[in-house]
Design an enzyme around this catalytic site. Structure first.
Site, PDB file in Angstrom:
ATOM      1  N   HIS A  25     -15.539  50.613  31.541  1.00  0.00           N
ATOM      2  CA  HIS A  25     -16.599  49.841  32.194  1.00  0.00           C
ATOM      3  C   HIS A  25     -16.149  49.275  33.539  1.00  0.00           C
ATOM      4  O   HIS A  25     -16.391  48.101  33.839  1.00  0.00           O
ATOM      5  CB  HIS A  25     -17.073  48.731  31.259  1.00  0.00           C
ATOM      6  CG  HIS A  25     -18.509  48.344  31.435  1.00  0.00           C
ATOM      7  ND1 HIS A  25     -19.084  48.133  32.669  1.00  0.00           N
ATOM      8  CD2 HIS A  25     -19.493  48.142  30.531  1.00  0.00           C
ATOM      9  CE1 HIS A  25     -20.347  47.785  32.501  1.00  0.00           C
ATOM     10  NE2 HIS A  25     -20.628  47.799  31.212  1.00  0.00           N
TER      11      HIS A  25
ATOM     12  N   GLU B  97     -20.515  54.997  33.587  1.00  0.00           N
ATOM     13  CA  GLU B  97     -19.901  54.964  32.259  1.00  0.00           C
ATOM     14  C   GLU B  97     -20.148  56.313  31.590  1.00  0.00           C
ATOM     15  O   GLU B  97     -21.265  56.622  31.201  1.00  0.00           O
ATOM     16  CB  GLU B  97     -20.505  53.822  31.443  1.00  0.00           C
ATOM     17  CG  GLU B  97     -20.312  52.465  32.093  1.00  0.00           C
ATOM     18  CD  GLU B  97     -21.385  51.464  31.659  1.00  0.00           C
ATOM     19  OE1 GLU B  97     -21.422  51.099  30.477  1.00  0.00           O
ATOM     20  OE2 GLU B  97     -22.208  51.065  32.504  1.00  0.00           O
TER      21      GLU B  97
ATOM     22  N   HIS C 172     -21.850  47.440  23.011  1.00  0.00           N
ATOM     23  CA  HIS C 172     -20.453  47.613  23.417  1.00  0.00           C
ATOM     24  C   HIS C 172     -19.437  47.211  22.337  1.00  0.00           C
ATOM     25  O   HIS C 172     -18.449  46.517  22.614  1.00  0.00           O
ATOM     26  CB  HIS C 172     -20.174  46.806  24.693  1.00  0.00           C
ATOM     27  CG  HIS C 172     -20.863  47.341  25.926  1.00  0.00           C
ATOM     28  ND1 HIS C 172     -21.279  48.647  26.065  1.00  0.00           N
ATOM     29  CD2 HIS C 172     -21.200  46.727  27.109  1.00  0.00           C
ATOM     30  CE1 HIS C 172     -21.825  48.826  27.269  1.00  0.00           C
ATOM     31  NE2 HIS C 172     -21.808  47.671  27.908  1.00  0.00           N
TER      32      HIS C 172
HETATM   33  C1  BGC Z   1     -25.308  48.026  29.922  1.00  0.00           C
HETATM   34  C2  BGC Z   1     -26.022  46.881  30.587  1.00  0.00           C
HETATM   35  C3  BGC Z   1     -25.236  45.653  30.327  1.00  0.00           C
HETATM   36  C4  BGC Z   1     -23.841  45.848  30.845  1.00  0.00           C
HETATM   37  C5  BGC Z   1     -23.021  44.691  30.395  1.00  0.00           C
HETATM   38  C6  BGC Z   1     -23.996  48.202  30.612  1.00  0.00           C
HETATM   39  O1  BGC Z   1     -23.308  49.279  30.070  1.00  0.00           O
HETATM   40  O2  BGC Z   1     -26.070  49.194  29.943  1.00  0.00           O
HETATM   41  O3  BGC Z   1     -27.336  46.739  30.113  1.00  0.00           O
HETATM   42  O4  BGC Z   1     -25.814  44.524  30.932  1.00  0.00           O
HETATM   43  O5  BGC Z   1     -23.258  47.021  30.377  1.00  0.00           O
HETATM   44  O6  BGC Z   1     -21.911  44.649  31.048  1.00  0.00           O
END
Ligand code: BGC
Length: 359
Positions: A187, A325, A116
């Protein structure tokens, strides 16, 4: 020209920003529509803080997880609630890849991997409010060359538009002065019965995807494309999210639930099409997701620890929210067969996602 945000946030934020910067620079923006929907956003992470939607009886509920104060977001085990994620959403194996023969090394902020956008991801910076009115806000941020290891100076905008047809539209744009990789998403953690109201196992999900990208034990795609047919991953006919989430399945075991990229069926590349629909039989609320992106990462909030107490005063527990997402496939920079995520100087990256609510 920068407009004045409608309201000062009562909360601070961080990054290259000190807490004090954050106190003074963060703000809240409030959108509303004629159907009684209200959306609160903050320039801290170009983030959805609150999304209030009526139900069939006219009762209002906040359908996204979040906090009433920035300190809530700063202290949280989960820093991504509602935020714009990037420059590269999800994982890049070992934080490294090759770009036109050059080795690129990004932050490794989840074990050996990059997740991320790394330590200085877009969720943890203060964006500028470029334009704002009752139904739209446009945020802009410039990520300087080399921050988290990304090549080039990257200029990004995320625009949120709430209309009178129950839609919250998000337009992402990015340009770079050097070739780089890009993959932006939002998110938000949704619970259509209302944040903090318990399991989302009874929400029904339809996903317009014939295949998904399985992962290795570090949650990095193996590179295979796996058909969903006759597996727990088949949501082509809607079914309760919880129906198969405890099924014996290697992929569900690795992720402790769903945390996988689905490959969206599309009539043409980049077309804005229905990708997912979630229905909550309890409240009657329905969320439809349309996107121009090639994939959707469906996550059942498996890693929420319960340590975080949300704005409703209850702990946020695993599987009490879902994320859809919309994005490119994880680890695409290392997977030549996945759709390209390259952004060249002179090009503009543009994607759109629509979250459409009805009740
Ligand atoms: C990921 C997860 C992660 C989460 C964190 C998701 O997009 O795929 O593995 O724990 O984001 O917030």
């Amino acid at each position: 020209m920068t407009k004045n945000p409608s309201e000062k946030a009562e909360f601070p934020v961080s990054e290259n920003f000190t807490d004090n910067d954050i106190q003074t620079k963060s703000c809240l923006i409030k959108l509303s529509n004629e159907q009684g929907m209200r959306v609160v956003l903050t320039n801290y992470g170009a983030r959805i803080v609150s999304l209030i939607v009526p139900d069939e009886k006219g009762n209002l509920a906040d359908v996204v997880l979040g906090y009433n104060s920035i300190s809530g977001y700063l202290k949280s085990d989960e820093p991504y609630f509602g935020a714009t994620i990037g420059p590269y959403a999800n994982r890049i194996a070992k934080g490294s890849f090759e770009l036109n023969g050059r080795a690129i090394k990004l932050d490794q902020n989840e074990g050996d991997n990059h997740l991320h956008g790394g330590k200085n991801g877009l969720h943890d910076v203060i964006w500028e409010v470029l334009a704002e009115d009752k139904q739209r806000v446009k945020f802009e941020y410039t990520l300087k060359e080399s921050v988290s290891g990304y090549p080039g100076n990257l200029t990004l905008t995320t625009e949120f538009i709430l209309n009178n047809r129950g839609e919250l539209k998000i337009h992402y744009q990015a340009t770079s002065d050097k070739v780089t990789v890009i993959n932006l998403t939002n998110h938000a953690y949704f619970n259509l019965s209302g944040a903090g109201s318990g399991s989302i196992g009874n929400h029904h999900l339809y996903l317009n995807a014939d295949a998904f990208t399985p992962v290795d034990p570090e949650m990095i795609p193996t590179g295979e494309i796996q058909e969903v047919d006759q597996s727990p991953f088949d949501f082509r006919v809607e079914k309760p999210i919880g129906k198969d989430w405890n099924a014996e399945d290697e992929q569900l075991a690795i992720a402790d639930g769903f945390d996988h990229n689905f490959i969206l069926n599309k009539s043409s590349k980049d077309s804005l099409e229905l990708s997912a629909r979630v229905t909550d039989p309890e409240s009657g609320r329905v969320l439809e997701v349309e996107t121009t992106a090639p994939g959707i990462h469906f996550y059942t909030a498996n890693a929420l620890s319960g340590k975080d107490i949300g704005r409703e005063g209850v702990p946020y527990l695993p599987r009490t929210a879902f994320c859809l997402e919309t994005q490119h496939f994880p680890d695409s920079p290392n997977k030549p067969l996945f759709p390209s995520v390259l952004l060249e100087p002179g090009q503009t990256y543009k994607t759109t996602t629509v979250f459409r609510f009805s009740w």
